[in-house]
Design a protein around this motif. Structure first.
Motif, mmCIF file in Angstrom:
data_model
loop_
_atom_site.group_PDB
_atom_site.id
_atom_site.type_symbol
_atom_site.label_atom_id
_atom_site.label_comp_id
_atom_site.label_asym_id
_atom_site.label_seq_id
_atom_site.Cartn_x
_atom_site.Cartn_y
_atom_site.Cartn_z
ATOM 1 N N MET A 3 3.476 -0.905 -1.844
ATOM 2 C CA MET A 3 3.277 -0.165 -0.591
ATOM 3 C C MET A 3 1.968 -0.588 0.069
ATOM 4 O O MET A 3 1.003 -0.919 -0.608
ATOM 5 C CB MET A 3 3.223 1.332 -0.864
ATOM 6 C CG MET A 3 4.585 1.943 -1.114
ATOM 7 S SD MET A 3 4.499 3.757 -0.976
ATOM 8 C CE MET A 3 6.145 4.153 -1.555
ATOM 9 N N SER A 4 1.943 -0.521 1.375
ATOM 10 C CA SER A 4 0.743 -0.894 2.117
ATOM 11 C C SER A 4 -0.379 0.101 1.828
ATOM 12 O O SER A 4 -0.144 1.229 1.408
ATOM 13 C CB SER A 4 1.042 -0.902 3.612
ATOM 14 O OG SER A 4 1.204 0.425 4.070
ATOM 15 N N ALA A 5 -1.614 -0.337 2.076
ATOM 16 C CA ALA A 5 -2.751 0.557 1.871
ATOM 17 C C ALA A 5 -2.636 1.797 2.762
ATOM 18 O O ALA A 5 -3.033 2.894 2.363
ATOM 19 C CB ALA A 5 -4.063 -0.184 2.153
ATOM 20 N N GLU A 6 -2.077 1.639 3.949
ATOM 21 C CA GLU A 6 -1.897 2.792 4.845
ATOM 22 C C GLU A 6 -0.944 3.827 4.239
ATOM 23 O O GLU A 6 -1.206 5.024 4.282
ATOM 24 C CB GLU A 6 -1.346 2.337 6.199
ATOM 25 C CG GLU A 6 -2.378 1.816 7.165
ATOM 26 C CD GLU A 6 -3.341 2.908 7.621
ATOM 27 O OE1 GLU A 6 -2.962 3.701 8.495
ATOM 28 O OE2 GLU A 6 -4.462 2.966 7.097
ATOM 29 N N TYR A 7 0.178 3.344 3.696
ATOM 30 C CA TYR A 7 1.133 4.257 3.075
ATOM 31 C C TYR A 7 0.507 4.930 1.845
ATOM 32 O O TYR A 7 0.659 6.130 1.631
ATOM 33 C CB TYR A 7 2.403 3.510 2.657
ATOM 34 C CG TYR A 7 3.318 3.135 3.795
ATOM 35 C CD1 TYR A 7 3.004 3.434 5.123
ATOM 36 C CD2 TYR A 7 4.518 2.475 3.556
ATOM 37 C CE1 TYR A 7 3.852 3.077 6.158
ATOM 38 C CE2 TYR A 7 5.376 2.116 4.588
ATOM 39 C CZ TYR A 7 5.028 2.415 5.884
ATOM 40 O OH TYR A 7 5.881 2.067 6.897
ATOM 41 N N GLN A 8 -0.193 4.099 1.054
ATOM 42 C CA GLN A 8 -0.846 4.684 -0.131
ATOM 43 C C GLN A 8 -1.809 5.782 0.294
ATOM 44 O O GLN A 8 -1.844 6.864 -0.272
ATOM 45 C CB GLN A 8 -1.621 3.599 -0.889
ATOM 46 C CG GLN A 8 -0.734 2.593 -1.587
ATOM 47 C CD GLN A 8 -1.540 1.531 -2.322
ATOM 48 O OE1 GLN A 8 -2.651 1.193 -1.909
ATOM 49 N NE2 GLN A 8 -0.981 1.023 -3.407
ATOM 50 N N GLY B 176 3.906 7.312 4.691
ATOM 51 C CA GLY B 176 3.470 6.927 3.351
ATOM 52 C C GLY B 176 3.884 7.960 2.314
ATOM 53 O O GLY B 176 4.379 7.626 1.229
ATOM 54 N N GLU C 55 1.883 7.268 10.375
ATOM 55 C CA GLU C 55 1.783 6.293 9.280
ATOM 56 C C GLU C 55 1.514 6.985 7.938
ATOM 57 O O GLU C 55 2.111 6.652 6.920
ATOM 58 C CB GLU C 55 0.654 5.292 9.559
ATOM 59 C CG GLU C 55 1.032 4.141 10.460
ATOM 60 C CD GLU C 55 2.065 3.220 9.815
ATOM 61 O OE1 GLU C 55 1.678 2.408 8.974
ATOM 62 O OE2 GLU C 55 3.253 3.332 10.175
ATOM 63 N N GLU D 50 10.679 -4.831 3.017
ATOM 64 C CA GLU D 50 11.147 -4.766 1.637
ATOM 65 C C GLU D 50 12.602 -4.301 1.586
ATOM 66 O O GLU D 50 12.880 -3.210 1.086
ATOM 67 C CB GLU D 50 10.308 -3.787 0.826
ATOM 68 C CG GLU D 50 8.839 -4.153 0.715
ATOM 69 C CD GLU D 50 8.103 -3.113 -0.101
ATOM 70 O OE1 GLU D 50 7.660 -3.428 -1.200
ATOM 71 O OE2 GLU D 50 8.005 -1.962 0.384
#
Lengths: 261, 261
Positions: free
Chosen positions: A1-6, B8, B4, B243
């Motif tokens: 997952m992207s840092a934004e989602y995390q 997440g 966003e 993905e």
């Protein structure tokens, strides 16, 4: 997952609060629907999905719950004395009537019959699953800007009577849900000095209950206390955070402290 | 929260799986630390934070757990017959030895004495809190790309013996943790046709257990089934999702279907 989602996930986790003060604004059905679907996608033993959701808006039933809560609160208070009792009595513990809605999350054991994959040895597993659904709901609500308060001072039998819940169904969580004026920086019981956040390293064991150290155990014990582990996710955004009101001391230090401090 | 960040959180919720197949890559201590801190920030009754975490890497103890699991699995299997039994026996239910680490999340009732704010009527509330910690841990792991599998086929007494856990401490969750080759699109028990996802609307009640309808109840019941509620969060990203492997039929329709389908 992207840092934004995390970060979105961690924001929800660290900024979630047990809310007892609500504003009366209605919760749109679409928002409530997302929150309930999130709960429904929790893990469950043997994929049993043992939960149900009773959406409570009816004022008369909520008044009954409140009445029972007040009785139970007196019993709960009787555990404490002196300064502790004074603190207890000063705390607001629920928003049953102020919140625009209440929600009961129940558990139906053996929903598809007594044979459940994964349920030989631990009898409570379906209740555990229901708690996971409550957790999802709570985090989704936070992401939607909704406050949730779990009222645990109320008897299951009484809830069963008020809401005509069959005997084999367990009311696991009685929740108050609504918008809030603010999400407190710290848990209410922390800022009221009722209890302090335990240091995470005190909760770690390695390979057995008695194993407080191991070759790499010290590293992990240090890391759980360290703001460094959050730098990549949080540090850049912290100093110019758009919502300084909600950046509190309860979130990992890296969130509220600029890099280099 | 921004769209966003919201996404997440929902991504973690809808893409979380109960994982039984792991690759041997080590889990960096920094990642494990974040996941444990996330668990430690779960809600707890009276802010009791009743959880502890036993990080298990020792192979000998894990072999013992595996041995007990195999015995219990036979007992669990005995509930089923015919096609159901064949399906059960074909399922891989744990990754105790393959996963680079196991983690036990325990609950210590009455950690700060028997007087607990909120704990008059519901005796299990501290275990409920511990389940919320497991839920946070599971979602944080997913956001970090880590798979988690909850092994519920194992006896608490046996875990107590193997890991020297005191009698008053309850081992709530035995988890296998590690990286995965892929997060399946659907829950394993769904794709194996062991059980189907229940329609969310079937789980809704209004104002009482018997209240399946109310003035606005139909709206909510329709909405929980509708991909429309996810359009704002997911639709634009869906067709060009980076993905596609993890875009599955288990996530809300709007995620996997382009707008207009």
């Amino acid at each position: 997952m992207s840092a934004e989602y995390q970060r979105g996930l961690y924001e929800a986790i660290f900024r979630r609060r047990d809310i007892r003060k609500f504003i009366p604004d209605a919760v749109p059905d679409e928002v409530l629907a997302r929150v309930i679907v999130a709960a429904h996608h929790a893990a469950s033993v043997g994929f049993t999905q043992p939960w149900d959701f009773i959406v409570v808006r009816d004022t008369e039933r909520r008044r009954e719950v409140k009445r029972v809560f007040e009785q139970e609160r007196v019993i709960n208070a009787a555990q404490f004395t002196g300064d502790r009792l004074r603190k207890f009595l000063a705390l607001k513990l629920e928003g049953i009537l102020e919140a625009p809605l209440n929600l009961i999350v129940t558990c139906e054991p053996d929903r598809f019959g007594p044979a459940v994959l994964g349920k030989v040895s631990i009898r409570e597993v379906e209740v555990y699953s229901t708690c996971l659904a409550v957790g999802n709901l709570w985090l989704a609500a936070r992401a939607e800007g909704l406050g949730v308060g779990w009222v645990s001072i109320v008897r299951n039998e009484t809830l069963g009577e008020i809401f005509s819940i069959p005997n084999h169904i367990i009311p696991v969580a009685y929740l108050c849900i609504g918008y809030v004026e603010a999400f407190p920086d710290q848990p209410v019981l922390e800022s009221a000095e009722w209890a302090a956040r335990m240091p995470a390293r005190a909760l770690l064991h390695f390979d057995s209950w008695k194993g407080s150290t191991e070759s790499d155990g010290h590293t992990l014990a240090d890391l759980v206390q360290s703001p460094e582990i959050w730098r990549g996710l949080f540090a850049d955004a912290a100093p110019s955070d758009a919502e300084p009101r909600t950046v509190g001391t309860d979130v990992p230090n890296a969130i509220s402290k600029p890099r280099g401090e």
